[in-house]
Write a protein that holds these residues in place. Structure first.
Motif, PDB file in Angstrom:
ATOM      1  N   VAL A   1       5.329  15.667   6.929  1.00  0.00           N
ATOM      2  CA  VAL A   1       6.564  16.143   6.314  1.00  0.00           C
ATOM      3  C   VAL A   1       6.502  16.171   4.794  1.00  0.00           C
ATOM      4  O   VAL A   1       7.423  16.667   4.159  1.00  0.00           O
ATOM      5  CB  VAL A   1       7.771  15.281   6.746  1.00  0.00           C
ATOM      6  CG1 VAL A   1       7.986  15.393   8.230  1.00  0.00           C
ATOM      7  CG2 VAL A   1       7.624  13.855   6.304  1.00  0.00           C
ATOM      8  N   CYS A   2       5.435  15.655   4.185  1.00  0.00           N
ATOM      9  CA  CYS A   2       5.419  15.609   2.722  1.00  0.00           C
ATOM     10  C   CYS A   2       5.361  17.029   2.154  1.00  0.00           C
ATOM     11  O   CYS A   2       4.448  17.789   2.459  1.00  0.00           O
ATOM     12  CB  CYS A   2       4.225  14.810   2.221  1.00  0.00           C
ATOM     13  SG  CYS A   2       4.197  14.701   0.431  1.00  0.00           S
ATOM     14  N   PRO A   3       6.353  17.415   1.345  1.00  0.00           N
ATOM     15  CA  PRO A   3       6.368  18.795   0.853  1.00  0.00           C
ATOM     16  C   PRO A   3       5.523  19.032  -0.394  1.00  0.00           C
ATOM     17  O   PRO A   3       5.379  20.170  -0.816  1.00  0.00           O
ATOM     18  CB  PRO A   3       7.846  19.039   0.546  1.00  0.00           C
ATOM     19  CG  PRO A   3       8.355  17.713   0.173  1.00  0.00           C
ATOM     20  CD  PRO A   3       7.548  16.693   0.915  1.00  0.00           C
ATOM     21  N   THR A   4       4.996  17.970  -1.013  1.00  0.00           N
ATOM     22  CA  THR A   4       4.316  18.171  -2.288  1.00  0.00           C
ATOM     23  C   THR A   4       2.827  17.881  -2.244  1.00  0.00           C
ATOM     24  O   THR A   4       2.154  18.043  -3.250  1.00  0.00           O
ATOM     25  CB  THR A   4       4.918  17.259  -3.369  1.00  0.00           C
ATOM     26  OG1 THR A   4       4.706  15.910  -2.952  1.00  0.00           O
ATOM     27  CG2 THR A   4       6.371  17.521  -3.552  1.00  0.00           C
ATOM     28  N   GLY A   5       2.333  17.425  -1.133  1.00  0.00           N
ATOM     29  CA  GLY A   5       0.923  17.091  -1.102  1.00  0.00           C
ATOM     30  C   GLY A   5       0.600  15.734  -1.678  1.00  0.00           C
ATOM     31  O   GLY A   5      -0.566  15.419  -1.910  1.00  0.00           O
ATOM     32  N   ALA A   6       1.633  14.915  -1.941  1.00  0.00           N
ATOM     33  CA  ALA A   6       1.358  13.543  -2.361  1.00  0.00           C
ATOM     34  C   ALA A   6       0.730  12.764  -1.217  1.00  0.00           C
ATOM     35  O   ALA A   6      -0.109  11.891  -1.420  1.00  0.00           O
ATOM     36  CB  ALA A   6       2.645  12.859  -2.824  1.00  0.00           C
TER      37      ALA A   6
ATOM     38  N   LEU B   1       0.823  -1.201   0.000  1.00  0.00           N
ATOM     39  CA  LEU B   1       0.000   0.000   0.000  1.00  0.00           C
ATOM     40  C   LEU B   1       0.857   1.251   0.000  1.00  0.00           C
ATOM     41  O   LEU B   1       2.039   1.210   0.304  1.00  0.00           O
ATOM     42  CB  LEU B   1      -0.886   0.024   1.255  1.00  0.00           C
ATOM     43  CG  LEU B   1      -1.651  -1.248   1.585  1.00  0.00           C
ATOM     44  CD1 LEU B   1      -2.227  -1.147   2.958  1.00  0.00           C
ATOM     45  CD2 LEU B   1      -2.739  -1.487   0.577  1.00  0.00           C
ATOM     46  N   ARG B   2       0.215   2.356  -0.333  1.00  0.00           N
ATOM     47  CA  ARG B   2       0.851   3.656  -0.185  1.00  0.00           C
ATOM     48  C   ARG B   2       0.695   4.129   1.261  1.00  0.00           C
ATOM     49  O   ARG B   2      -0.204   3.677   1.967  1.00  0.00           O
ATOM     50  CB  ARG B   2       0.170   4.669  -1.113  1.00  0.00           C
ATOM     51  CG  ARG B   2       0.406   4.441  -2.583  1.00  0.00           C
ATOM     52  CD  ARG B   2       1.812   4.687  -2.967  1.00  0.00           C
ATOM     53  NE  ARG B   2       1.958   4.724  -4.429  1.00  0.00           N
ATOM     54  CZ  ARG B   2       3.119   4.677  -5.048  1.00  0.00           C
ATOM     55  NH1 ARG B   2       4.230   4.562  -4.352  1.00  0.00           N
ATOM     56  NH2 ARG B   2       3.188   4.720  -6.355  1.00  0.00           N
ATOM     57  N   PRO B   3       1.543   5.069   1.684  1.00  0.00           N
ATOM     58  CA  PRO B   3       1.402   5.612   3.046  1.00  0.00           C
ATOM     59  C   PRO B   3       0.082   6.345   3.222  1.00  0.00           C
ATOM     60  O   PRO B   3      -0.628   6.613   2.254  1.00  0.00           O
ATOM     61  CB  PRO B   3       2.593   6.568   3.158  1.00  0.00           C
ATOM     62  CG  PRO B   3       3.549   6.120   2.133  1.00  0.00           C
ATOM     63  CD  PRO B   3       2.756   5.554   1.030  1.00  0.00           C
ATOM     64  N   PRO B   4      -0.271   6.696   4.458  1.00  0.00           N
ATOM     65  CA  PRO B   4      -1.544   7.372   4.717  1.00  0.00           C
ATOM     66  C   PRO B   4      -1.677   8.673   3.942  1.00  0.00           C
ATOM     67  O   PRO B   4      -0.688   9.369   3.702  1.00  0.00           O
ATOM     68  CB  PRO B   4      -1.488   7.654   6.217  1.00  0.00           C
ATOM     69  CG  PRO B   4      -0.523   6.701   6.755  1.00  0.00           C
ATOM     70  CD  PRO B   4       0.457   6.420   5.689  1.00  0.00           C
ATOM     71  N   GLY B   5      -2.899   8.986   3.559  1.00  0.00           N
ATOM     72  CA  GLY B   5      -3.172  10.262   2.910  1.00  0.00           C
ATOM     73  C   GLY B   5      -2.725  10.350   1.478  1.00  0.00           C
ATOM     74  O   GLY B   5      -2.723  11.435   0.907  1.00  0.00           O
TER      75      GLY B   5
END
Lengths: 277, 209
Positions: free
Chosen positions: B102-107, B40-44
């Motif tokens: 901490v994600c800087p791009t909104g991914a 899976l991808r991380p949360p959010g």
């Protein structure tokens, strides 16, 4: 200025490069072993606490491809863009780990072959850099995924160091780094000169930069030492230090026996320094 | 102007096609979404359609994850190289929500813990010992961070409520059914990876890509 000039620019550049590379190594170590999350990331996105940096090209690609804007991304791109506006490709010349590794490679091979630096065996027009930038952006839009984001050599160095620390393994991307660094043996900084889209973008942003290497034609004795020393193949003697491709590394300033070359801080409209141009 | 291909043209294009077919197949594999059951991808995370374009592979989610559950993919994943992935069978996501900060791009969008939708857990009633063998195993029920909401017990058998399941995978990680018997009895399916439609209770996340 007096204190600074006692040491050569190459000394300071190597210090900054080594410090940047040490930072790149220490970030995953601190994060992994000490859970010290204050500093994070590498040259795709770097954070010192709440101060975030985002690489301009990666951010631009992400904005172009997703056709959406995200606030923290723009704020993170601000400082690198302003730095490039004022100083041009100074990231490439003073911080980028690829330039650092190429520099070290060149020093090692120079020590083996007893030559000052490798020869330029294959020269292309320097405008290829713009082609690389436009082609990379175009290709990213066609593919629908930002190419430079997952293939950027400066970013890969950081990512592989992180992978080494966190998972005790390296990925296949190491060969990209080895290949890009190895290109410097064909032509000095071949990748940085012609192929690096990030360098192209920084050069484009810094087209009217303030910090330039300027030649004083009155004291220049045309010894060609600067032309031979430039890692990017520019000719500072003929004023090519003011080209947007120049990354302000200061190698030519160091080798000049007459101190005709110097860094100059200039206004937006290129002022007359030595009554020429 | 008429186009009349001769035998040579035919043979040449056939040969070219035979050479290109594996290349296109390989290219298609390079484009394939890396998410799958229990991967899976991380949360959010935004949907897979946008993830490869949005993530700049800065690896900060990998570095901040205190459980080392987020891993970066490598170049074999094609355009998804360097993007984060969670293999919940090895280490599940404990929903500390540090990576989304901490994600800087909104991914990875900044969402509250309960609104995370990494996937939905699915109980396999043919391998689950509570369903199949009438054994009182309630491991998944006990470990679920949203106990009695996401996993309820119905006559001592686990039942998933997809309105509350975050897809964190703690139940999958804890499930005692050995892999030799056809895998875990509760698996997380990344159903939100293709289309982000939330159950009504969790729809106030909102936001663009």
């Amino acid at each position: 200025m007096k204190v600074l000039r006692q040491r050569s620019w190459s000394f300071w550049r190597l210090t900054v490069q080594s410090a940047s590379f040490a930072l790149l190594i220490s970030i995953p170590l601190l994060n992994f072993y000490l859970n010290f999350n204050f500093i994070q990331g590498w040259y795709q996105s770097l954070s010192f606490g709440d101060l975030w940096f985002v690489s301009p090209l990666e951010g631009l690609e992400r904005i172009l491809i997703t056709r959406s804007i995200y606030g923290p991304l723009l704020v993170g791109m601000l400082i690198p863009v302003v730095l490039a506006l004022l100083c041009g490709r100074v990231f490439c010349g003073w911080i980028c780990p690829i330039h650092y590794l190429s520099d070290l490679t060149e020093r090692v091979t120079g020590a083996i072959t007893r030559s000052k630096h490798t020869k330029d065996r294959w020269l292309l027009p320097r405008q290829i850099l713009w082609v690389a930038l436009i082609g990379e952006l175009f290709l990213s839009l066609v593919v629908g995924a930002p190419i430079f984001v997952f293939m950027s050599p400066p970013g890969l160095v950081g990512r592989e160091l992180m992978r080494l620390v966190f998972f005790h393994a390296l990925a296949l991307e190491v060969f990209i780094i080895v290949g890009v660094v190895g290109m410097t043996l064909i032509t000095r900084r071949f990748y940085c000169r012609y192929l690096c889209p990030l360098g192209g973008l920084l050069a484009l942003i810094g087209h009217r930069r303030k910090l330039r290497v300027v030649v004083n034609p009155n004291s220049c004795i045309h010894c060609n030492k600067c032309d031979n020393s430039c890692p990017l193949g520019l000719k500072p003697q003929q004023g090519e230090g003011e080209y947007s491709q120049c990354w302000n590394c200061g190698t030519c300033v160091d080798v000049c026996p007459q101190e005709s070359l110097s860094y100059r801080w200039r206004g937006w409209s290129s002022g007359e320094q030595y009554g020429q141009k | 102007m008429s186009f009349s291909p001769g035998r040579r043209t035919f043979l040449r294009s056939t040969l070219l096609g035979m050479l290109l077919a594996p290349a296109t197949a390989a290219a298609r594999r390079r484009y394939a979404y890396p998410v799958a059951t229990n991967v899976l991808r991380p949360p959010g995370a935004v949907t897979e359609e946008h993830f490869a374009a949005t993530c700049i592979r800065c690896g900060r989610c990998v570095e901040i994850c205190p459980y080392l559950c987020i891993k970066p993919l490598d170049i074999r994943s094609g355009v998804n190289a360097g993007s984060p992935i969670i293999e919940i069978e090895n280490i599940p996501c404990y929903l500390c929500m540090k990576c989304v900060e901490v994600c800087p791009t909104g991914a990875l969008r900044r969402i509250p813990q309960a609104q995370t939708r990494m996937g939905v857990a699915v109980v396999d009633r043919y391998t689950c010992v509570s369903w199949k063998d009438k054994i009182l195993c309630r491991t998944c029920y006990s470990v679920c961070p949203f106990m009695d909401k996401a996993i309820r017990l119905q006559e001592f058998k686990p039942v998933i409520d997809e309105r509350h399941c975050t897809g964190c995978g703690i139940c999958t990680h804890a499930c005692p059914v050995p892999r030799q018997q056809g895998g875990k009895a509760v698996n997380v399916e990344p159903i939100y990876a293709r289309e982000f439609t939330l159950p009504e209770e969790a729809q106030q996340i909102g936001g663009a890509v």
